[in-house]
Scaffold this motif. Structure first.
Motif, PDB file in Angstrom:
ATOM      1  N   ILE A 135       0.708  -1.546   0.221  1.00 15.39           N
ATOM      2  CA  ILE A 135       0.323   0.038   0.048  1.00 15.39           C
ATOM      3  C   ILE A 135       0.775   0.974  -0.147  1.00 15.39           C
ATOM      4  N   VAL A 139       1.186   3.813  -2.763  1.00 13.99           N
ATOM      5  CA  VAL A 139       0.616   6.158  -2.587  1.00 13.99           C
ATOM      6  C   VAL A 139       1.624   6.217  -2.891  1.00 13.99           C
ATOM      7  N   LYS A 193       2.055   6.689  -6.397  1.00 14.49           N
ATOM      8  CA  LYS A 193       1.293   8.168  -6.586  1.00 14.49           C
ATOM      9  C   LYS A 193       1.709   9.625  -6.510  1.00 14.49           C
ATOM     10  N   LYS A 201      -2.342  17.563  -1.289  1.00 12.90           N
ATOM     11  CA  LYS A 201      -3.257  17.111  -2.305  1.00 12.90           C
ATOM     12  C   LYS A 201      -3.982  15.367  -2.185  1.00 12.90           C
ATOM     13  N   MET A 202      -3.853  14.344  -2.440  1.00 12.38           N
ATOM     14  CA  MET A 202      -3.605  13.376  -1.889  1.00 12.38           C
ATOM     15  C   MET A 202      -4.366  13.118  -0.743  1.00 12.38           C
ATOM     16  N   LEU A 203      -3.901  13.946   0.335  1.00  7.69           N
ATOM     17  CA  LEU A 203      -4.872  13.141   1.285  1.00  7.69           C
ATOM     18  C   LEU A 203      -6.247  14.227   1.250  1.00  7.69           C
ATOM     19  N   GLU A 204      -6.146  15.738   1.300  1.00  7.49           N
ATOM     20  CA  GLU A 204      -7.602  15.940   0.740  1.00  7.49           C
ATOM     21  C   GLU A 204      -8.869  15.198   0.300  1.00  7.49           C
ATOM     22  N   LYS A 205      -8.155  14.496  -0.776  1.00 10.47           N
ATOM     23  CA  LYS A 205      -9.242  13.873  -1.652  1.00 10.47           C
ATOM     24  C   LYS A 205      -9.712  12.309  -0.848  1.00 10.47           C
ATOM     25  N   VAL A 206      -8.461  11.560  -0.066  1.00  7.39           N
ATOM     26  CA  VAL A 206      -9.200  10.709   1.014  1.00  7.39           C
ATOM     27  C   VAL A 206      -9.517  11.560   1.472  1.00  7.39           C
ATOM     28  N   LEU A 207      -9.000  11.907   2.459  1.00  5.44           N
ATOM     29  CA  LEU A 207     -10.173  12.364   3.555  1.00  5.44           C
ATOM     30  C   LEU A 207     -11.774  13.944   3.035  1.00  5.44           C
ATOM     31  N   GLY A 208     -11.812  13.900   2.188  1.00  7.06           N
ATOM     32  CA  GLY A 208     -12.440  14.658   1.685  1.00  7.06           C
ATOM     33  C   GLY A 208     -12.420  16.646   2.563  1.00  7.06           C
ATOM     34  N   ARG A 209     -11.538  16.712   2.507  1.00  7.65           N
ATOM     35  CA  ARG A 209     -11.335  18.770   3.444  1.00  7.65           C
ATOM     36  C   ARG A 209     -11.347  19.593   1.539  1.00  7.65           C
TER      37      ARG A 209
END
Length: 76
Positions: free
Chosen positions: A33, A37, A40, A68-76
């Motif tokens: 994983i 990640v 990416k 940016k990736m964390l924002e996508k995953v966490l929906g922030r």
């Protein structure tokens, strides 16, 4: 595909997170994983560097791509 991230550090990471025991399968899964990640994030960082007219990927490119990736995953 050849594994880039070794398994032993995954055991240590999971233990550091608080696990009393760590199965080999869980360490392998985390390694896979994190590699996925990481690739990416790296690809996104390369795009940022190119957009800035650079060939060199800098730490800030990696940090921005990861955020940016964390924002996508966490929906922030």
């Amino acid at each position: 595909m050849r594994r880039i991230i070794k398994i032993a550090p995954m055991h240590k990471l999971i233990k550091r997170a608080g696990a009393a025991r760590v199965s080999e399968e869980s360490a392998i899964a985390l390694s896979e994983i994190l590699e996925e990640v990481g690739l990416k994030v790296a690809k996104e960082a390369i795009d940022f560097a190119r957009h800035a007219g650079r060939k060199t990927v800098k730490a800030r490119d990696i940090k921005i791509a990861a955020e940016k990736m964390l924002e996508k995953v966490l929906g922030r």
